[in-house]
Enzyme design. Structure first.
Site, short mmCIF file in Angstrom:
data_model
loop_
_atom_site.label_atom_id
_atom_site.label_comp_id
_atom_site.label_asym_id
_atom_site.label_seq_id
_atom_site.Cartn_x
_atom_site.Cartn_y
_atom_site.Cartn_z
N ASN A 87 0.86 -1.17 0.00
CA ASN A 87 0.00 0.00 0.00
C ASN A 87 0.90 1.23 0.00
O ASN A 87 1.68 1.43 0.93
CB ASN A 87 -0.91 0.00 1.23
CG ASN A 87 -1.95 -1.11 1.16
OD1 ASN A 87 -2.49 -1.39 0.10
ND2 ASN A 87 -2.19 -1.77 2.28
N HIS A 100 6.63 -1.90 3.78
CA HIS A 100 6.28 -3.28 4.15
C HIS A 100 5.49 -3.95 3.05
O HIS A 100 4.66 -3.33 2.40
CB HIS A 100 5.48 -3.32 5.46
CG HIS A 100 4.30 -2.40 5.51
ND1 HIS A 100 4.42 -1.03 5.69
CD2 HIS A 100 2.98 -2.64 5.38
CE1 HIS A 100 3.22 -0.48 5.68
NE2 HIS A 100 2.32 -1.44 5.49
P1 AMP Z 1 -0.65 -0.59 5.71
O1 AMP Z 1 -2.08 -0.20 5.77
O2 AMP Z 1 -0.26 -1.18 4.38
O3 AMP Z 1 0.29 0.51 6.15
O4 AMP Z 1 -0.50 -1.80 6.72
C1 AMP Z 1 -0.16 -1.67 8.06
C2 AMP Z 1 -0.43 -3.01 8.67
O5 AMP Z 1 0.24 -3.08 9.93
C3 AMP Z 1 -1.91 -3.30 8.95
O6 AMP Z 1 -2.30 -4.47 8.23
C4 AMP Z 1 -1.96 -3.50 10.46
O7 AMP Z 1 -2.87 -4.51 10.84
C5 AMP Z 1 -0.53 -3.88 10.77
N1 AMP Z 1 -0.06 -3.57 12.13
C6 AMP Z 1 -0.18 -2.40 12.80
N2 AMP Z 1 0.42 -2.48 14.01
C7 AMP Z 1 0.93 -3.74 14.10
C8 AMP Z 1 1.66 -4.44 15.10
N3 AMP Z 1 2.02 -3.85 16.26
N4 AMP Z 1 2.00 -5.72 14.87
C9 AMP Z 1 1.65 -6.32 13.72
N5 AMP Z 1 0.98 -5.71 12.72
C10 AMP Z 1 0.62 -4.44 12.91
#
Ligand code: AMP
Ligand code: ZN
Length: 114
Positions: A87, A100
């Site tokens: 994203n 990521h």
């Molecule tokens: P994005 O929307 O592509 O920036 O994705 C961020 C992702 O990080 C989301 O799918 C969240 O569920 C995930 N996320 C946020 N905080 C954590 C955390 N502490 N541990 C694992 N995943 C996380």
């Protein structure tokens, strides 16, 4: 160091369920899984997004994509396939400004993704 959630996860200041790690990348379970398998794969060095991936960081793209099949294989995703998502920016819903890859699998995916 930037005040960054995924840097803190990479440094083990914040716990995560690590599923793969080498000296340059870390893969851990997404805390809000959108599929039976939902893994986040990050570079350990802070890079905000794909737009920073120029010549300077071409090694990072290589490291990440080298790790994708390792993670997918660990969860037996290779035979049926899986999805890799980045994203980028607000229209795509990027919530964490540390590059990521989402690795999603274990169910049928749909297209377009919405
Ligand atoms: P994005 O929307 O592509 O920036 O994705 C961020 C992702 O990080 C989301 O799918 C969240 O569920 C995930 N996320 C946020 N905080 C954590 C955390 N502490 N541990 C694992 N995943 C996380
Ligand atoms: Zn970071």
């Amino acid at each position: 160091m930037p005040d960054c959630l995924f840097c803190k996860i990479a440094n083990k200041q914040i716990p995560s369920e690590v599923v793969y790690e080498d000296d340059r990348v870390l893969a851990f379970k997404d805390s809000s899984p959108q599929a039976p398998v939902h893994i986040l794969l990050i570079p350990k060095e802070h890079i905000a997004s794909t737009t920073e991936l120029g010549e300077k960081f071409s090694h990072v793209a290589k490291d990440l994509f080298a790790a994708v099949p390792k993670v997918a294989s660990k969860f037996s995703l290779l035979p049926k396939g899986f999805r890799v998502v980045i994203n980028q920016g607000p229209h795509a819903g990027q919530a964490v400004d540390h590059l990521h890859l989402h690795i999603l699998g274990g169910r049928q995916m749909h297209w377009p993704p919405g």
